[in-house]
Design an enzyme around this catalytic site. Sequence first.
Site, PDB file in Angstrom:
ATOM      1  N   HIS A 159     -29.163 -26.875  -0.245  1.00 36.28           N
ATOM      2  CA  HIS A 159     -29.790 -25.639   0.249  1.00 36.28           C
ATOM      3  C   HIS A 159     -28.828 -24.456   0.106  1.00 36.28           C
ATOM      4  O   HIS A 159     -27.614 -24.644   0.037  1.00 36.28           O
ATOM      5  CB  HIS A 159     -30.098 -25.776   1.746  1.00 36.28           C
ATOM      6  CG  HIS A 159     -31.223 -26.691   2.087  1.00 36.28           C
ATOM      7  ND1 HIS A 159     -31.090 -27.719   2.991  1.00 36.28           N
ATOM      8  CD2 HIS A 159     -32.517 -26.721   1.673  1.00 36.28           C
ATOM      9  CE1 HIS A 159     -32.248 -28.340   3.118  1.00 36.28           C
ATOM     10  NE2 HIS A 159     -33.132 -27.772   2.332  1.00 36.28           N
ATOM     11  N   CYS A 246     -28.441 -27.283  10.280  1.00 34.42           N
ATOM     12  CA  CYS A 246     -29.714 -28.021  10.117  1.00 34.42           C
ATOM     13  C   CYS A 246     -30.255 -28.597  11.406  1.00 34.42           C
ATOM     14  O   CYS A 246     -31.449 -28.852  11.504  1.00 34.42           O
ATOM     15  CB  CYS A 246     -29.585 -29.207   9.178  1.00 34.42           C
ATOM     16  SG  CYS A 246     -28.285 -29.178   8.043  1.00 34.42           S
TER      17      CYS A 246
HETATM   18  C1  CIR Z   1     -32.988 -33.761   3.451  1.00 36.05           C
HETATM   19  O1  CIR Z   1     -32.621 -34.126   2.345  1.00 36.05           O
HETATM   20  O2  CIR Z   1     -33.974 -33.062   3.603  1.00 36.05           O
HETATM   21  C2  CIR Z   1     -32.214 -34.247   4.657  1.00 36.05           C
HETATM   22  N1  CIR Z   1     -31.706 -35.556   4.408  1.00 36.05           N
HETATM   23  C3  CIR Z   1     -31.095 -33.282   4.977  1.00 36.05           C
HETATM   24  C4  CIR Z   1     -31.593 -31.922   5.391  1.00 36.05           C
HETATM   25  C5  CIR Z   1     -30.488 -31.013   5.776  1.00 36.05           C
HETATM   26  N2  CIR Z   1     -31.013 -29.752   6.178  1.00 36.05           N
HETATM   27  C6  CIR Z   1     -30.395 -28.603   6.038  1.00 36.05           C
HETATM   28  O3  CIR Z   1     -29.327 -28.527   5.443  1.00 36.05           O
HETATM   29  N3  CIR Z   1     -31.006 -27.520   6.488  1.00 36.05           N
END
Ligand code: CIR
Length: 252
Positions: A159, A246
């Site tokens: 991201h 996150c």
């Molecule tokens: C994903 O791949 O969507 C999750 N395993 C990790 C999401 C992390 N979110 C973020 O950095 N905002």
Amino acid sequence: MFAIVRDVSPAIERCELTHLERATIDLDVARAQHDRYVQALAALGCSIARLPEDANQPDSVFVEDTAVVLDEVAVITRPGAVSRREETAAVEQVLRRYREIRRIEAPGTLDGGDVLRVGRTFFVGMSGRSNRDGLEQLQEIVAPIGYSVVPVIVRGCLHLKSAVTEVAPETLLVNPAWLPEDSFREFERVEIDPSEPFAANALRIGNTVVHAAAFPRTRDRLAARGIDICPVDMSELAKAEGAVTCCSLIVR
Ligand code: CIR
């Protein structure tokens, strides 16, 4: 100010992974680290809205991706990973008590992790998760209330906020390797230590920055700028490609 958080799913070992190999996640350790993260937010002045775990939603601890919260409205996202689309419902239930709700609709996709607000500008990562249609829908919602929206191509990380976050007013913590060369030059920039590529993700609450304890060299660079840091151990959720921003949605 409150923080929406969500307990770690017992299914987290089935999380989405893009840039990391799957490694065993110790659920008890992940939960204990998440508890300490929530305690850190509380100590920094956030009331906590804590959603229950969901055994059918492996990535649901990562609430940031489900919404973009402004003073004026809350935008419920349409996450880029199909497995994560159901996660938005529980977060919307909370946000609708505090904000008018708007939504990103198909074929748009947008993950909150790709949305970085600095002042009245939203920088939106064009990543594997968020697409141009999602960006344009966000723009239609926020432009009438005085925000501009700027796309940023993101390569090599999940991201935009894996690569850049705000650590003090108009001061950004960046990993230049994951950003276009000319990006964010208008801001004061602190570069991560190159040996800590995941260190650009920091969560600013008031004048303090919550930052993963695993990145002491980058922490030293922030401290040298006079930035107050609250280190938290996120090692288990990092195996799920999660970081400090996150795991919460901060509502002011
Ligand atoms: C994903 O791949 O969507 C999750 N395993 C990790 C999401 C992390 N979110 C973020 O950095 N905002």
